[in-house]
Design an enzyme around this catalytic site. Sequence first.
Site, mmCIF file in Angstrom:
data_model
loop_
_atom_site.group_PDB
_atom_site.id
_atom_site.type_symbol
_atom_site.label_atom_id
_atom_site.label_comp_id
_atom_site.label_asym_id
_atom_site.label_seq_id
_atom_site.Cartn_x
_atom_site.Cartn_y
_atom_site.Cartn_z
ATOM 1 N N LYS A 122 0.872 -1.243 -0.040
ATOM 2 C CA LYS A 122 -0.064 0.025 0.095
ATOM 3 C C LYS A 122 0.955 1.382 0.028
ATOM 4 C CE LYS A 122 -3.896 2.106 2.549
ATOM 5 N NZ LYS A 122 -4.739 1.916 3.924
ATOM 6 N N SER A 174 -9.807 1.814 3.003
ATOM 7 C CA SER A 174 -8.822 2.539 2.074
ATOM 8 C C SER A 174 -7.796 1.569 1.231
ATOM 9 C CB SER A 174 -8.220 3.895 2.923
ATOM 10 O OG SER A 174 -7.248 3.043 3.836
ATOM 11 N N SER A 214 -9.734 -0.460 7.298
ATOM 12 C CA SER A 214 -9.025 -0.449 5.916
ATOM 13 C C SER A 214 -8.506 -1.354 5.241
ATOM 14 C CB SER A 214 -8.265 0.966 5.908
ATOM 15 O OG SER A 214 -8.846 2.031 5.493
HETATM 16 N N1 GLN Z 1 -12.932 4.423 6.432
HETATM 17 C C1 GLN Z 1 -12.438 4.790 7.541
HETATM 18 C C2 GLN Z 1 -11.908 6.141 7.564
HETATM 19 O O1 GLN Z 1 -12.161 6.826 6.543
HETATM 20 C C3 GLN Z 1 -11.284 3.982 7.959
HETATM 21 C C4 GLN Z 1 -9.844 4.187 7.050
HETATM 22 C C5 GLN Z 1 -8.913 3.432 7.638
HETATM 23 O O2 GLN Z 1 -8.869 2.400 8.187
HETATM 24 N N2 GLN Z 1 -7.785 3.810 7.145
HETATM 25 O O3 GLN Z 1 -11.275 6.891 8.389
#
Ligand code: GLN
Length: 488
Positions: free
Chosen positions: A83, A158, A182
């Site tokens: 990532k 994400s 994410s």
């Molecule tokens: N979707 C959540 C956010 O927008 C979690 C994102 C993540 O785990 N990086 O913060």
Amino acid sequence: MSDLHLLTITAARAALDAGDITSVALTEALLARIAAVEPRVHAFLTLTAEQALEQARAADAQRSHSRSGQALGPIHGIPLAIKDVICTSGIRTTCASHILETFVPPYDATVITRLRAAGAVFLGKTNCDEFAMGSSTENSGFGPTRNPWDVSRVPGGSSGGSAAAVAASEVPGSLGTDTGGSIRQPAALCGISGLKPTYGRVSRYGLVAFGSSLDQAGPLAWTVADLALILQVIAGTDPFDGTTVPHAVPDYHAALTGDIRGVRIGIPQEYFGEGMEPGVEQTTRTAIAALGDLGAELVEVSLPHTRYALPTYYIIAPAEASANLARYDGVRYGPRVAGNSMWDEIERTRGSLFGPEVRRRIMLGTYTLSAGYYDAYYKRAQQVRTLIRNDFQQAFATVDLLATPTSPTVAFPIGQKVDDPLAMYLSDIFTLTASMAGLPGLVVPCGFSCNLPVGLQLIGKPFDEATILRVGDAYQRSTDWHMQRPTL
Ligand code: GLN
């Protein structure tokens, strides 16, 4: 051997050990697959084909020298994708943001150092929501990733690029990060397995910080057995990250006994019902019943503060993000937008190179941390976080792990939720709680609803990744959802 791109890590490793394939052949097969499907998927932001082939050649050379017996690690010569919020020395790390478009880190994150030392091959850096803020990968500054099961839909986020790259058979495994879901939510939406380790189990050194009290790195792959192999390499204390714990790292592969008789699995009642697609609920319940058939004991439990998790997370995570992202001012990292004065340049750089969701979070976080509001928001949120953690502690007094849905919906159409932040935030309603409590969470594919994958989430006690991996692996020994691949 044909179709090398379809091999799991475990299968590729066996073929490498048997001398049936080479790491170079495997890497070339995956690069060819990437060339064929990437225009439709867009899982990668940067490909490192040259370096990957070089690493593969080195891995093959080492393998031929070590025939004499010196054991090679389980991921030696195995290609992985990373990532793009994880620092890689000499390789651009953008966080899918224009503000870091030209940033080339001078060092490796600890997870990368460890994988490198274990002989892994890095194919490239994957797309994600900008600075990992989002649930669909649509917040990437460089265009969305598409779900390999239906390219008109999101892969989740994400870590959407890391999940889609595996689901599209572009790579057998990848690293993602998880702050509120994410790794788990995209694994579920892409029909693969994913693990968020306990906070403190895996070093965060070299992860570009989003919510420092929540961030964790973890693996995505087809099978739980493959996740265990990667976790084994990246887990453990790190002098560069004071939040890693000195607990011994167990042998995760040895934990996969296939036997879950007598294991007590809690089913939290708050995780079912309102807002959930009926097909997702049905599929999840069927999977949980299958765990009962394997000999686990299913117990209804209650986590009464679950409904406060979403508002609490959306105070704490943006607050930490607003502080962490203060360093991107165009001076030290990435491009700079010219202006009339130092302050004007900083304003223009941050104002134009951060995307809308990141700017929203910085404003929210700055507000809740400001004098006069701090006690009402940030401090209160930390107190509620303790209540959420206590809920889990109480449940774990009677059960060994929890089984829940991962996401209330299957993969949704690209564009459906981009203009409605709250609808997007609700995607993480079932994953945020474990993040707030720092607990490990495993996702395994458990069926389909409307022809799209559904994932089962298993939440473990702190530092007890072994138990959730054992249960997930036992489930995969008796089902084949994790072996189903999309036709792209
Ligand atoms: N979707 C959540 C956010 O927008 C979690 C994102 C993540 O785990 N990086 O913060």
